[in-house]
Design a protein around this motif. Structure first.
Motif, mmCIF file in Angstrom:
data_model
loop_
_atom_site.group_PDB
_atom_site.id
_atom_site.type_symbol
_atom_site.label_atom_id
_atom_site.label_comp_id
_atom_site.label_asym_id
_atom_site.label_seq_id
_atom_site.Cartn_x
_atom_site.Cartn_y
_atom_site.Cartn_z
ATOM 1 N N PRO A 74 0.835 -1.208 0.000
ATOM 2 C CA PRO A 74 0.000 0.000 0.000
ATOM 3 C C PRO A 74 0.872 1.260 0.000
ATOM 4 N N GLU A 75 0.334 2.350 -0.507
ATOM 5 C CA GLU A 75 1.062 3.630 -0.493
ATOM 6 C C GLU A 75 0.642 4.402 0.743
ATOM 7 N N THR A 76 1.389 4.267 1.798
ATOM 8 C CA THR A 76 1.039 4.936 3.054
ATOM 9 C C THR A 76 1.485 6.402 3.013
ATOM 10 N N LYS A 77 0.827 7.202 3.840
ATOM 11 C CA LYS A 77 1.079 8.653 3.843
ATOM 12 C C LYS A 77 1.844 9.044 5.108
ATOM 13 N N ASP A 134 -4.102 -0.328 10.926
ATOM 14 C CA ASP A 134 -4.335 0.010 9.524
ATOM 15 C C ASP A 134 -3.208 0.935 9.060
ATOM 16 N N PRO A 135 -2.309 0.450 8.201
ATOM 17 C CA PRO A 135 -1.188 1.304 7.766
ATOM 18 C C PRO A 135 -1.637 2.535 6.997
ATOM 19 N N MET A 136 -2.905 2.546 6.533
ATOM 20 C CA MET A 136 -3.417 3.685 5.779
ATOM 21 C C MET A 136 -4.147 4.690 6.658
ATOM 22 N N ASP A 137 -4.190 4.452 7.969
ATOM 23 C CA ASP A 137 -4.899 5.368 8.846
ATOM 24 C C ASP A 137 -4.281 6.773 8.772
ATOM 25 N N ALA A 138 -5.124 7.794 8.714
ATOM 26 C CA ALA A 138 -4.630 9.163 8.541
ATOM 27 C C ALA A 138 -3.896 9.682 9.771
ATOM 28 N N ASP A 139 -4.275 9.210 10.952
ATOM 29 C CA ASP A 139 -3.652 9.718 12.185
ATOM 30 C C ASP A 139 -2.344 9.016 12.512
ATOM 31 N N ILE A 140 -2.239 7.732 12.199
ATOM 32 C CA ILE A 140 -1.000 7.000 12.469
ATOM 33 C C ILE A 140 -0.597 6.186 11.229
ATOM 34 N N PRO A 141 -0.285 6.876 10.116
ATOM 35 C CA PRO A 141 0.095 6.132 8.913
ATOM 36 C C PRO A 141 1.331 5.276 9.187
ATOM 37 N N GLY A 142 1.285 4.027 8.734
ATOM 38 C CA GLY A 142 2.349 3.095 9.093
ATOM 39 C C GLY A 142 3.226 2.713 7.926
#
Length: 443
Positions: free
Chosen positions: A108-111, A280-288
């Protein structure tokens, strides 16, 4: 040279692999720019800035592995590193749990990267410190704080065609404020990917208020109390619990998730039905991180959204690739951060709804008492207060506690809005019958 582009990283990894004579070879390449500033007694004491890029090469012959590392990237140095890894692998004993490397994966492309953090310079760090120090000087209290920011990249590749790359930034800030008589103390710690979310003056104001309000602490009898754990306090115990959700430890009878007589407690309801925890690596608060990378070795599994506990029921555990293969299970990776669902209430709301209780800012010096029940001991610090009839009445002397997060999560009375703490999202928790065993002289 701290941050290489994806193309630059892949060029180096491909060069490493071109020299391989091993059955399998993996490469881990990472770099970061790290800066910091530290202050104590209302004055900056140290600051620093470092940049580094490092390369780890793992060679495999059969089930024998060897790893060599280096931070030079000329062709001759890379050749020597590959040869050294292969030499070590041939000398090593077989690893019976070795699992062959993965082929190409989809990540995934994490932020997790913010330009604002990557562009922090010494002037910015000094301003963050000054915003905190200036406030404390005006109030005649003493501040000690630490800021560390980093921007970096990680890249992995192997001889089976796997390749992954991502960039990440982080900023960690902590502030302790003491009154001049050293009888009052307040503490706040925060972490972000994006430094624009950090307001050191606001955080210092919170620590300052706790310090000034916690002087003249009164001793009350240890015992079982309703407590409100601020997210910083709750996070310490929740992190310990989540790091123990390994399936192998459970299957081998070494975990709170072990079942008497053998097996594990997957699918059992162990907590209050309001408890749901996921990653969730895509979570906006804790991108992983998009993939798993070990210490100088390449795992290569993609991170994905995983529900660990749903409505109190254990839904998943994490597996090494070896243990998953042995058990015929999916090799779910351990999360880089977790999200603990909460409610919408603030800490002030939780205090208002409390007839009698204790507000805990943080825990300190936590140690294991019983790993199978996750019983921990530790101390409260930096702002502990007695609550009565929905209001904070007075500061109290600190306590030693003996408690298990498993018990806590069955004694939940209410949860507030989650907040980021140590790379996780944790709500403030109101918990009944929390056990304090003795008093502590710490402030």
């Amino acid at each position: 040279m701290g941050i290489l582009s994806q193309q630059e990283a892949k060029k180096i990894i491909d060069k490493v692999l071109s020299f391989s004579k091993a059955d399998e070879m993996s490469v881990s390449l990472s770099g970061e720019n790290v800066g910091n500033i530290r202050y104590a007694r209302n004055a900056v004491s140290t600051s620093g800035d470092s940049r580094n890029v490092s390369l780890a090469v793992t060679a495999v012959f059969g089930k024998k592995t060897g790893t060599a590392t280096i931070n030079e990237f000329d062709e001759e140095s890379i050749k020597k590193t590959v040869a050294r890894a292969e030499e070590l692998a041939k000398l090593a004993p077989e690893n019976p749990e070795y699992v062959s490397m993965l082929g190409p994966q989809k990540y995934p492309e994490t932020k997790s990267y913010a330009d604002s953090t990557a562009n922090i310079d010494p002037d910015k760090r000094a301003q963050i410190a000054l915003d905190s120090i200036d406030l404390c000087r005006k109030k005649s209290v003493i501040a000690a704080g630490y800021l560390e920011d980093s921007a970096g990249f990680k890249a992995i590749g192997n001889s089976k065609g796997l390749f992954g790359y991502y960039k990440t930034t982080s900023v960690d800030y902590s502030i302790t404020v003491r009154t001049e008589d050293a009888k009052g103390s307040g503490y706040v710690v925060r972490d972000f990917n994006d430094v624009s979310k950090l307001n050191s003056a606001s955080l210092t104001q919170t620590a300052l208020q706790k310090a000034m309000a916690s002087t003249a602490a009164q001793a009350i009898e240890p015992g079982r109390y309703t407590v409100i754990l601020e997210p910083t306090a709750a996070a310490e115990l929740m992190r310990n619990m989540m790091s123990n959700m390994d399936a192998r430890s459970a299957d081998e009878g070494r975990s709170f998730l072990s079942k008497k007589g053998g097996g594990n407690r997957l699918g059992e309801k162990l907590f209050d039905e309001r408890i749901t925890i996921y990653s969730d690596p895509m979570d906006a608060d804790i991108p992983g991180a998009p993939f798993v990378i070990g210490d100088n070795t390449v795992d290569g599994r993609a991170q994905e959204k995983v529900v660990w506990v749903e409505k109190g029921v254990v839904k998943n555990m994490f597996y090494s690739r070896f243990w998953a293969e042995k058990k015929g299970e999916k090799a779910i990776a351990a999360p880089s951060g977790f999200i603990f669902e909460g409610g919408a209430e603030s800490i002030a709301d939780l205090i208002k709804s409390t007839q009698k209780g204790i507000l805990v800012t943080r825990f300190w010096y936590i140690r294991d008492v019983d790993r199978q029940t996750l019983l921990y001991t530790g101390l409260t610090r930096d702002g502990t207060f007695y609550i009565e009839d929905g209001k904070i009445k007075f500061p109290v002397k600190n306590f030693r506690f003996n408690e298990s997060p498993i018990v806590m999560l069955n004694n939940i009375e209410a949860m507030g809005k989650p907040m980021r703490s140590g790379g996780n999202m944790i709500p403030p928790m109101k918990i009944r019958d929390f056990t304090f065993t003795s008093l502590s002289d710490a402030v």
